[in-house]
Write a protein that holds these residues in place. Structure first.
Motif, PDB file in Angstrom:
ATOM      1  N   GLY A 188      -9.184   3.581  -1.670  1.00 22.89           N
ATOM      2  CA  GLY A 188      -9.339   2.327  -2.419  1.00 22.89           C
ATOM      3  C   GLY A 188     -10.616   2.302  -3.242  1.00 22.89           C
ATOM      4  O   GLY A 188     -10.690   1.626  -4.271  1.00 22.89           O
ATOM      5  N   ARG A 248     -13.310  -3.856  -8.987  1.00 22.56           N
ATOM      6  CA  ARG A 248     -14.390  -3.745  -7.984  1.00 22.56           C
ATOM      7  C   ARG A 248     -14.958  -2.330  -7.956  1.00 22.56           C
ATOM      8  O   ARG A 248     -16.141  -2.132  -7.685  1.00 22.56           O
ATOM      9  CB  ARG A 248     -13.857  -4.161  -6.613  1.00 22.56           C
ATOM     10  CG  ARG A 248     -14.957  -4.236  -5.595  1.00 22.56           C
ATOM     11  CD  ARG A 248     -14.556  -5.002  -4.384  1.00 22.56           C
ATOM     12  NE  ARG A 248     -14.416  -6.416  -4.656  1.00 22.56           N
ATOM     13  CZ  ARG A 248     -13.896  -7.298  -3.800  1.00 22.56           C
ATOM     14  NH1 ARG A 248     -13.456  -6.880  -2.638  1.00 22.56           N
ATOM     15  NH2 ARG A 248     -13.828  -8.563  -4.101  1.00 22.56           N
ATOM     16  N   PRO A 293      -8.453  -7.197  -6.099  1.00 23.66           N
ATOM     17  CA  PRO A 293      -9.575  -6.984  -7.003  1.00 23.66           C
ATOM     18  C   PRO A 293     -10.037  -5.529  -7.088  1.00 23.66           C
ATOM     19  O   PRO A 293     -11.069  -5.240  -7.693  1.00 23.66           O
ATOM     20  CB  PRO A 293     -10.674  -7.817  -6.335  1.00 23.66           C
ATOM     21  CG  PRO A 293     -10.411  -7.629  -4.867  1.00 23.66           C
ATOM     22  CD  PRO A 293      -8.908  -7.580  -4.740  1.00 23.66           C
ATOM     23  N   CYS A 294      -9.303  -4.628  -6.492  1.00 25.66           N
ATOM     24  CA  CYS A 294      -9.819  -3.288  -6.181  1.00 25.66           C
ATOM     25  C   CYS A 294     -10.274  -2.493  -7.410  1.00 25.66           C
ATOM     26  O   CYS A 294     -11.307  -1.821  -7.368  1.00 25.66           O
ATOM     27  CB  CYS A 294      -8.755  -2.519  -5.420  1.00 25.66           C
ATOM     28  SG  CYS A 294      -7.931  -3.548  -4.183  1.00 25.66           S
ATOM     29  N   GLY A 348     -11.534  -1.001   5.484  1.00 28.38           N
ATOM     30  CA  GLY A 348     -11.419  -2.391   5.043  1.00 28.38           C
ATOM     31  C   GLY A 348     -10.788  -3.263   6.103  1.00 28.38           C
ATOM     32  O   GLY A 348     -11.078  -4.459   6.198  1.00 28.38           O
ATOM     33  N   GLU A 361     -15.799  -0.201   2.155  1.00 27.17           N
ATOM     34  CA  GLU A 361     -15.108   0.706   1.217  1.00 27.17           C
ATOM     35  C   GLU A 361     -15.904   0.784  -0.090  1.00 27.17           C
ATOM     36  O   GLU A 361     -16.673   1.711  -0.297  1.00 27.17           O
ATOM     37  CB  GLU A 361     -13.671   0.238   0.996  1.00 27.17           C
ATOM     38  CG  GLU A 361     -12.879   0.268   2.304  1.00 27.17           C
ATOM     39  CD  GLU A 361     -11.406   0.525   2.117  1.00 27.17           C
ATOM     40  OE1 GLU A 361     -10.980   0.890   1.020  1.00 27.17           O
ATOM     41  OE2 GLU A 361     -10.653   0.359   3.100  1.00 27.17           O
ATOM     42  N   VAL A 362     -15.772  -0.218  -0.967  1.00 27.66           N
ATOM     43  CA  VAL A 362     -16.527  -0.156  -2.226  1.00 27.66           C
ATOM     44  C   VAL A 362     -18.035  -0.253  -1.954  1.00 27.66           C
ATOM     45  O   VAL A 362     -18.833   0.383  -2.655  1.00 27.66           O
ATOM     46  CB  VAL A 362     -16.041  -1.236  -3.209  1.00 27.66           C
ATOM     47  CG1 VAL A 362     -16.981  -1.352  -4.395  1.00 27.66           C
ATOM     48  CG2 VAL A 362     -14.632  -0.893  -3.698  1.00 27.66           C
ATOM     49  N   THR A 407     -15.429  -9.114   1.023  1.00 23.62           N
ATOM     50  CA  THR A 407     -14.181  -9.186   1.783  1.00 23.62           C
ATOM     51  C   THR A 407     -13.114  -8.299   1.160  1.00 23.62           C
ATOM     52  O   THR A 407     -13.262  -7.829   0.039  1.00 23.62           O
ATOM     53  CB  THR A 407     -13.656 -10.632   1.801  1.00 23.62           C
ATOM     54  OG1 THR A 407     -13.464 -11.053   0.442  1.00 23.62           O
ATOM     55  CG2 THR A 407     -14.632 -11.561   2.496  1.00 23.62           C
ATOM     56  N   CYS A 408     -12.044  -8.099   1.891  1.00 25.62           N
ATOM     57  CA  CYS A 408     -10.896  -7.333   1.382  1.00 25.62           C
ATOM     58  C   CYS A 408      -9.718  -8.287   1.296  1.00 25.62           C
ATOM     59  O   CYS A 408      -9.217  -8.756   2.318  1.00 25.62           O
ATOM     60  CB  CYS A 408     -10.603  -6.183   2.350  1.00 25.62           C
ATOM     61  SG  CYS A 408      -9.040  -5.364   1.958  1.00 25.62           S
ATOM     62  N   ASP A 409      -9.288  -8.584   0.074  1.00 23.26           N
ATOM     63  CA  ASP A 409      -8.201  -9.560  -0.110  1.00 23.26           C
ATOM     64  C   ASP A 409      -7.256  -9.113  -1.227  1.00 23.26           C
ATOM     65  O   ASP A 409      -7.073  -9.814  -2.220  1.00 23.26           O
ATOM     66  CB  ASP A 409      -8.782 -10.955  -0.403  1.00 23.26           C
ATOM     67  CG  ASP A 409      -9.784 -10.939  -1.563  1.00 23.26           C
ATOM     68  OD1 ASP A 409     -10.070  -9.851  -2.090  1.00 23.26           O
ATOM     69  OD2 ASP A 409     -10.255 -12.025  -1.956  1.00 23.26           O
ATOM     70  N   PRO A 410      -6.650  -7.934  -1.082  1.00 26.37           N
ATOM     71  CA  PRO A 410      -5.819  -7.398  -2.171  1.00 26.37           C
ATOM     72  C   PRO A 410      -4.600  -8.275  -2.438  1.00 26.37           C
ATOM     73  O   PRO A 410      -3.830  -8.583  -1.526  1.00 26.37           O
ATOM     74  CB  PRO A 410      -5.412  -6.010  -1.653  1.00 26.37           C
ATOM     75  CG  PRO A 410      -5.497  -6.117  -0.173  1.00 26.37           C
ATOM     76  CD  PRO A 410      -6.595  -7.086   0.129  1.00 26.37           C
ATOM     77  N   CYS A 445     -14.226  -5.075   2.475  1.00 26.82           N
ATOM     78  CA  CYS A 445     -14.483  -4.148   1.369  1.00 26.82           C
ATOM     79  C   CYS A 445     -15.932  -3.659   1.337  1.00 26.82           C
ATOM     80  O   CYS A 445     -16.230  -2.669   0.679  1.00 26.82           O
ATOM     81  CB  CYS A 445     -14.112  -4.811   0.048  1.00 26.82           C
ATOM     82  SG  CYS A 445     -13.861  -3.633  -1.294  1.00 26.82           S
ATOM     83  N   GLU A 462      -8.202  -6.790   4.907  1.00 21.81           N
ATOM     84  CA  GLU A 462      -7.031  -6.018   4.492  1.00 21.81           C
ATOM     85  C   GLU A 462      -5.737  -6.530   5.123  1.00 21.81           C
ATOM     86  O   GLU A 462      -4.904  -5.742   5.595  1.00 21.81           O
ATOM     87  CB  GLU A 462      -7.231  -4.523   4.823  1.00 21.81           C
ATOM     88  CG  GLU A 462      -6.543  -3.625   3.813  1.00 21.81           C
ATOM     89  CD  GLU A 462      -7.041  -2.195   3.820  1.00 21.81           C
ATOM     90  OE1 GLU A 462      -7.980  -1.878   4.572  1.00 21.81           O
ATOM     91  OE2 GLU A 462      -6.491  -1.393   3.047  1.00 21.81           O
ATOM     92  N   HIS A 506       0.815  -1.218   0.000  1.00 23.24           N
ATOM     93  CA  HIS A 506       0.000   0.000   0.000  1.00 23.24           C
ATOM     94  C   HIS A 506       0.851   1.273   0.000  1.00 23.24           C
ATOM     95  O   HIS A 506       0.315   2.376  -0.059  1.00 23.24           O
ATOM     96  CB  HIS A 506      -0.902   0.039   1.237  1.00 23.24           C
ATOM     97  CG  HIS A 506      -2.125  -0.844   1.149  1.00 23.24           C
ATOM     98  ND1 HIS A 506      -2.071  -2.156   0.800  1.00 23.24           N
ATOM     99  CD2 HIS A 506      -3.430  -0.581   1.388  1.00 23.24           C
ATOM    100  CE1 HIS A 506      -3.298  -2.671   0.827  1.00 23.24           C
ATOM    101  NE2 HIS A 506      -4.149  -1.729   1.170  1.00 23.24           N
ATOM    102  N   VAL A 528      -3.287  -2.275  -4.004  1.00 23.10           N
ATOM    103  CA  VAL A 528      -4.686  -1.869  -4.193  1.00 23.10           C
ATOM    104  C   VAL A 528      -4.996  -1.906  -5.692  1.00 23.10           C
ATOM    105  O   VAL A 528      -5.227  -0.886  -6.338  1.00 23.10           O
ATOM    106  CB  VAL A 528      -4.934  -0.477  -3.571  1.00 23.10           C
ATOM    107  CG1 VAL A 528      -6.440  -0.174  -3.519  1.00 23.10           C
ATOM    108  CG2 VAL A 528      -4.377  -0.426  -2.164  1.00 23.10           C
TER     109      VAL A 528
HETATM  110  S1  SF4 Z   1     -10.364  -5.079  -1.662  1.00 22.61           S
HETATM  111 FE1  SF4 Z   1      -9.163  -3.313  -2.333  1.00 22.61          FE
HETATM  112  S2  SF4 Z   1     -10.663  -1.617  -2.497  1.00 22.61           S
HETATM  113 FE2  SF4 Z   1     -11.619  -3.246  -1.295  1.00 22.61          FE
HETATM  114  S3  SF4 Z   1     -11.156  -2.650   0.841  1.00 22.61           S
HETATM  115 FE3  SF4 Z   1      -9.560  -4.080   0.162  1.00 22.61          FE
HETATM  116  S4  SF4 Z   1      -7.855  -2.784  -0.546  1.00 22.61           S
HETATM  117 FE4  SF4 Z   1      -9.738  -1.472  -0.449  1.00 22.61          FE
END
Ligand code: SF4
Length: 459
Positions: free
Chosen positions: A291, A400, A396-397, A339, A347-348, A385-388, A344, A447, A70, A393
């Motif tokens: 994000g 997504r 899948p950001c 996140g 966030e999204v 979920t948040c699984d970067p 997520c 995250e 990040h 980022v």
């Molecule tokens: S998946 Fe990406 S956009 Fe979604 S919370 Fe995690 S880091 Fe942020």
């Protein structure tokens, strides 16, 4: 006023932070915290300052797990060197990737910042918040002279262990939930934006004119971000080998004026543009986070600039931005937009709800359609979920963000078409479900880059 929780006293403008990506909780928040820590150091008694030799910071939890991907160490170094997110050029942050060491002058004393001044502590489990930073000032012999613990709680907001949140003036129309806000609108006969503007004047301390100028400034930056992203090409930074796609999608949109689903392609292109700019660590606007910065910016660009269905959108984007910000604050106040706390969905998911509310308000709908649009968008992001992958980022950001923008559009269309009173689920219920789902969610999906795609996609 709602009885359950204290009223929201955070200005809506605070939700829209301008600064470098790729993560409001992992770059903007830490940079702000570092700059604020230095400000606190400058106020220390002379006998402590005279012994101070160095400054450093230790990262715990999600900041340690995904900080490298990040760009958190660079953001913190920039903050320790005196930069603030709203004015820090992105190339300064980029240039700190191989920091050779240096110093910062505080209250006339030079404090060393070593190349190892930012330490990732993967062993200590944070107790209060998953995004924890422990700042220190040390003497030449290593004695700790001053330490403070900070939490990057999402959306670029920072809390300190030893500090109560600032006491702000009570707004004229206090509310802590969507139901409370809806009641105020019904009882006063005011429009939703009028209620929000009256509150904003009091809690921000700004004049109406200044608020209008700030909202216009936020929209200008969002539009710039999308335009830059649509024009840029090439690979994104990091080891994933991902290439920018916004320009490719936009070219396809321009190529074929007969395509029935052109607006969807344009929307995806614009959301990609915002998210790709964020992934590069360039300037973005948090909405509610970095994000998720492509969602509302993409929808705004479509509505205000491209207007593929010209005549549908009305002009009052300022009011729509206020309403979108209100949805983000409701989520932050009653759940989380981090996140690392709720995945997520915060966030999204929240960005999608904000964008749906934005579209409803921009199209001149009342409070019920606004609420129903936001609720529908959030409801169908619950559990996200948040699984970067590799902690970047990007996957899948970025895609997504596009899905969040498309979902916002669909949610708005559904809410605008249905009879408002026939909508069963309230926004407060969706936010409560998000909070509970976040509490139940396994930590590896919040995250840490230790679950989901981050495991199944080799890098
Ligand atoms: S998946 Fe990406 S956009 Fe979604 S919370 Fe995690 S880091 Fe942020």
């Amino acid at each position: 006023m709602d009885a359950a929780r204290p009223p929201i006293t955070t200005p809506i403008l605070d939700l829209f932070k301008i600064g470098p990506g790729p993560s409001s909780s992992h770059t903007i928040g830490p940079m702000r915290a570092a700059a604020d820590f230095l400000a606190a150091v400058s106020g220390l008694p002379a006998e402590i300052l005279d012994r101070a030799a160095a400054v450093d910071v230790r990262l715990l939890g999600s900041l340690a797990a995904t900080g490298q991907g990040h760009g958190t160490p660079q953001a913190l170094l920039a903050g320790l060197l005196g930069h603030r997110p709203e004015s820090c050029p992105p190339d300064i942050v980029d240039g700190l990737a191989n920091y050779p060491g240096g110093a910062v002058v505080v209250a006339g004393r030079s404090l060393a910042i070593s190349p190892r001044a930012v330490a990732l502590d993967l062993l200590t489990v944070p107790t209060r918040h998953p995004n924890t930073m422990v700042f220190r000032v040390t003497a030449g012999d290593g004695t700790v002279l001053f330490t403070r613990e900070a939490y990057s709680v999402g959306g670029g907001f920072v809390e300190w262990q030893d500090e109560e949140p600032p006491v702000r003036a009570l707004p004229p129309y206090p509310f802590s939930s969507m139901a409370g806000l809806r009641r105020i609108v019904e009882e006063t006969g005011l429009s939703l934006p009028d209620v929000l503007m009256a509150n904003e004047e009091v809690v921000s301390g700004l004049s109406r004119q200044a608020i209008v100028e700030r909202l216009d400034g936020v929209m200008r930056v969002m539009i710039d971000v999308v335009e830059r992203g649509l024009e840029a090409e090439g690979p994104l930074p990091g080891p994933l080998g991902l290439w920018r796609k916004a320009g490719v999608l936009f070219a396809r949109y321009r190529q074929d004026p007969q395509m029935a689903d052109r607006p969807i392609l344009a929307l995806c292109a614009c959301a990609f543009a915002g998210a790709e700019e964020n992934a590069c660590g360039h300037i973005i606007v948090t909405a509610p986070t970095a994000g998720a910065a492509g969602v509302l910016a993409g929808v705004l660009y479509i509505a205000k600039v491209l207007r593929p269905t010209a005549g549908v959108f009305r002009k009052n984007f300022r009011e729509a931005l206020l309403v979108a910000g209100m949805v983000g604050l409701l989520a932050k106040h009653n759940a989380s937009v981090s996140g690392a706390e709720v995945g997520c969905q915060g966030e999204v998911g929240v960005a999608s709800a904000m964008a749906a509310a934005f579209l409803a308000q921009a199209n001149g709908h009342g409070v019920h359609v606004v609420e129903n649009a936001a609720e529908t968008a959030l409801e169908h992001c619950l559990g996200l979920t948040c699984d970067p992958v590799a902690g970047y980022v990007q996957i899948p950001c970025i895609e997504r963000n596009a899905m969040g923008a498309v979902k916002a559009f669909a949610a708005y269309q559904i809410a605008a078409a249905e009879t408002p009173g026939h909508h069963v689920v309230g926004l407060d219920q969706a936010i409560a479900a998000m909070a509970q789902t976040g509490r139940d969610m396994c930590t590896k999906y919040k995250e840490t880059a230790q679950g989901g795609l981050a495991l199944s996609v080799p890098c």
